[in-house]
Design a protein around this motif. Structure first.
Motif, PDB file in Angstrom:
ATOM      1  N   ARG A   1       0.961  -1.225  -0.045  1.00  0.00           N
ATOM      2  CA  ARG A   1      -0.443   0.103  -0.406  1.00  0.00           C
ATOM      3  C   ARG A   1       0.688   1.254   0.414  1.00  0.00           C
ATOM      4  O   ARG A   1       0.135   2.398   0.227  1.00  0.00           O
ATOM      5  N   SER A   2       2.359   0.877  -0.300  1.00  0.00           N
ATOM      6  CA  SER A   2       3.345   2.418  -0.511  1.00  0.00           C
ATOM      7  C   SER A   2       2.515   2.753  -1.683  1.00  0.00           C
ATOM      8  O   SER A   2       2.027   1.862  -2.722  1.00  0.00           O
TER       9      SER A   2
ATOM     10  N   THR B   1      -8.622  -1.874   4.639  1.00  0.00           N
ATOM     11  CA  THR B   1      -9.312  -2.244   3.445  1.00  0.00           C
ATOM     12  C   THR B   1      -9.135  -1.492   1.615  1.00  0.00           C
ATOM     13  O   THR B   1      -9.647  -1.602   1.019  1.00  0.00           O
ATOM     14  N   SER B   2      -7.770  -0.733   2.018  1.00  0.00           N
ATOM     15  CA  SER B   2      -7.896  -0.232   0.765  1.00  0.00           C
ATOM     16  C   SER B   2      -7.216  -1.027  -0.325  1.00  0.00           C
ATOM     17  O   SER B   2      -7.132  -1.494  -1.783  1.00  0.00           O
TER      18      SER B   2
ATOM     19  N   ALA C   1      -2.321  -8.216  -5.533  1.00  0.00           N
ATOM     20  CA  ALA C   1      -3.782  -8.338  -5.626  1.00  0.00           C
ATOM     21  C   ALA C   1      -4.179  -9.870  -4.711  1.00  0.00           C
ATOM     22  O   ALA C   1      -4.783  -9.274  -3.388  1.00  0.00           O
ATOM     23  N   ALA C   2      -3.550 -10.994  -5.589  1.00  0.00           N
ATOM     24  CA  ALA C   2      -3.221 -12.312  -3.999  1.00  0.00           C
ATOM     25  C   ALA C   2      -3.263 -11.611  -2.356  1.00  0.00           C
ATOM     26  O   ALA C   2      -3.528 -12.740  -2.106  1.00  0.00           O
ATOM     27  N   VAL C   3      -1.958 -10.848  -2.080  1.00  0.00           N
ATOM     28  CA  VAL C   3      -1.017 -10.656  -0.985  1.00  0.00           C
ATOM     29  C   VAL C   3      -2.686 -10.368  -0.084  1.00  0.00           C
ATOM     30  O   VAL C   3      -2.811 -10.441   1.158  1.00  0.00           O
TER      31      VAL C   3
ATOM     32  N   VAL D   1       2.065   0.589  -9.144  1.00  0.00           N
ATOM     33  CA  VAL D   1       2.090  -0.614  -9.718  1.00  0.00           C
ATOM     34  C   VAL D   1       0.871  -0.837 -10.189  1.00  0.00           C
ATOM     35  O   VAL D   1       0.638  -1.967 -11.207  1.00  0.00           O
ATOM     36  N   GLN D   2      -0.259  -1.047  -9.271  1.00  0.00           N
ATOM     37  CA  GLN D   2      -1.494  -1.542  -9.402  1.00  0.00           C
ATOM     38  C   GLN D   2      -1.999  -0.814 -10.244  1.00  0.00           C
ATOM     39  O   GLN D   2      -2.883  -1.508 -10.827  1.00  0.00           O
ATOM     40  N   ILE D   3      -2.100   0.130  -9.891  1.00  0.00           N
ATOM     41  CA  ILE D   3      -2.893   1.200 -10.434  1.00  0.00           C
ATOM     42  C   ILE D   3      -1.903   1.192 -11.972  1.00  0.00           C
ATOM     43  O   ILE D   3      -3.007   1.030 -13.217  1.00  0.00           O
TER      44      ILE D   3
END
Length: 430
Positions: free
Chosen positions: A20-21, A379-380, A355-357, A27-29
């Motif tokens: 969540r850093s 929940t983010s 996402a799996a984590v 990277v996720q976006i």
């Protein structure tokens, strides 16, 4: 607080916090953006292919039952057919696979109305393809102008390029266009005519190309090939100009080889490894036009024994191709392409691991009754995973739609061939 947690859970929650850093969120976006970019690209490709389907349907409604050959039925009149240019089809061969014979038959039974010759080129009589092609030529000797040529062992370039150049040397003196085909290309009856018509319409075209529609056999390796090719397919579904080139289908001016225009022959012969990468580099350096007509999509049945190890070997060869170059600029472009490919590949995969984590952490909190305050999780992470899931579903829907439309187009372009169907695709493996 951490001491009260199970060590595995503590590691899982720590990873979830790390993901969540700001960098991890980026990277996720970015992964979501990559998925949506693929979805948009495939949607545009589907639009181009579907537009061709609608044109064919409109032509059939107007009474043209040969719309799979040409949109204007008047083009099939004898006065037009006798003036069609001569085409030589050069097929560099190596080995004999399970679908090769069917593919070769689709190539030599073209309904092109002009003069046409087929040159099957092998290294020697020791090649398994030699005897299979010899039998094929005997079976069709009264119907087609086809011959088999022994090229000998290559010493200055790849064997495929050597076979192609030997075929060009042996083509008919009146040949206007030369069409290079791989043995895994399954042509439609009107493919050669469609490619030739575009060349005649626009003499500025340097190369015309197409792209395969992979038909997975059911093995994991075949679906990996299908997934690998699908992002590339959008670059060939432009309906016109493209920067991409597929060596499995390339139509060019015969005079470019006779005169070595733009260094075509010397560029291939003197150290050439990949025919399409070399020719694409020449086209880019001399600002020559490459096009891909919307009907140039060809069924490509994949081998039933295509294992994951064979796919990995294929991927390694595709990567090695980027090590070949004909100029300093071409080397820099290939280096950039390789780096870009690696970045996007990991940029696509990494968000799914993150996402799996996040999902695993949320499940552990739910199953073991932890509070979010106790684990310092929020929940983010689930929100990011949900966004990725939505983008992935959008991407898969777009890929399914493009495959559906290309299957329909192939069926219309080959009305007498066995029908292709989406039922053959295992979408759970996709």
């Amino acid at each position: 607080m951490s001491a009260a947690l199970d060590p595995v859970d503590w590691l899982l929650f720590s990873l979830s916090r790390a993901f969540r850093s700001p960098l991890a969120v980026f990277v996720q976006i970015q992964g979501c953006v990559i998925c949506l970019t693929l979805a948009i690209g495939w949607a545009f490709a589907a639009y181009v292919r579907n537009r061709e389907i609608n044109r064919m349907k409109d032509a059939m409604k107007c009474g043209n039952s040969f719309a799979f050959l040409c949109h204007d039925i008047n083009e099939l009149e004898h006065t037009n057919q006798v003036n069609l240019p001569r085409v030589t089809v050069v097929m560099p061969l190596k080995g004999f696979g399970e679908h090769n014979l069917h593919n070769w038959k689709s190539q030599i039974t073209s309904l092109y109305g002009g003069p046409l010759e087929f040159l099957f080129v092998v290294e020697s009589t020791e090649d398994p393809a030699y005897h299979a092609v010899s039998r094929l030529i005997r079976d069709f000797k009264d119907d087609v102008d086809a011959k088999i040529i022994l090229a000998g062992l290559s010493t200055t370039c790849s064997q495929k390029i050597h076979n192609q150049l030997v075929g060009v040397e042996r083509m008919h003196k009146d040949t206007k266009y030369v069409l290079f085909l791989d043995d895994d290309v399954r042509l439609h009856p009107g493919s050669i005519g469609a490619l030739t018509a575009e060349m005649e319409k626009n003499p500025e075209i340097f190369i015309q190309t197409g792209y395969p529609l992979d038909l997975p056999s059911g093995s994991l390796g075949s679906y990996c090939i299908y997934e690998y090719h699908m992002p590339c397919s959008m670059g060939f579904a432009t309906g016109g100009k493209t920067f991409f080139l597929w060596g499995g289908c390339m139509m060019m001016h015969a005079d470019d080889f006779r005169r070595d225009n733009y260094g075509v022959v010397s560029g291939l012969r003197d150290g050439g490894y990949s025919d399409d990468m070399t020719l694409a580099a020449i086209a880019g350096a001399h600002k020559r036009l490459i096009t891909s007509p919307p009907v140039a999509v060809f069924p490509h049945p994949l081998a039933s024994d295509l294992s994951f190890s064979r796919y990995w070997n294929y991927l390694r060869k595709q990567t090695f191709v980027l090590e070949s170059y004909i100029s300093r600029v071409n080397w820099l472009m290939n280096r950039g392409l390789f780096s870009f490919h690696c970045y996007l590949s990991w940029g696509f995969v990494a968000p799914y691991f993150m996402a799996a984590v996040h999902i695993a952490a949320a499940l552990q909190i739910y199953i073991k009754g932890y509070s979010y305050e106790e684990t310092t999780c929020t929940t983010s992470g689930l929100l990011l995973a949900s966004c990725l899931a939505i983008c992935t579903l959008t991407e898969l829907l777009s890929m399914w739609n493009l495959t559906r439309i290309e299957v329909q187009l192939c069926n219309m372009l080959s009305p007498e061939a066995p029908k292709l169907s989406l039922d053959y695709y295992n979408w759970s493996l996709v």
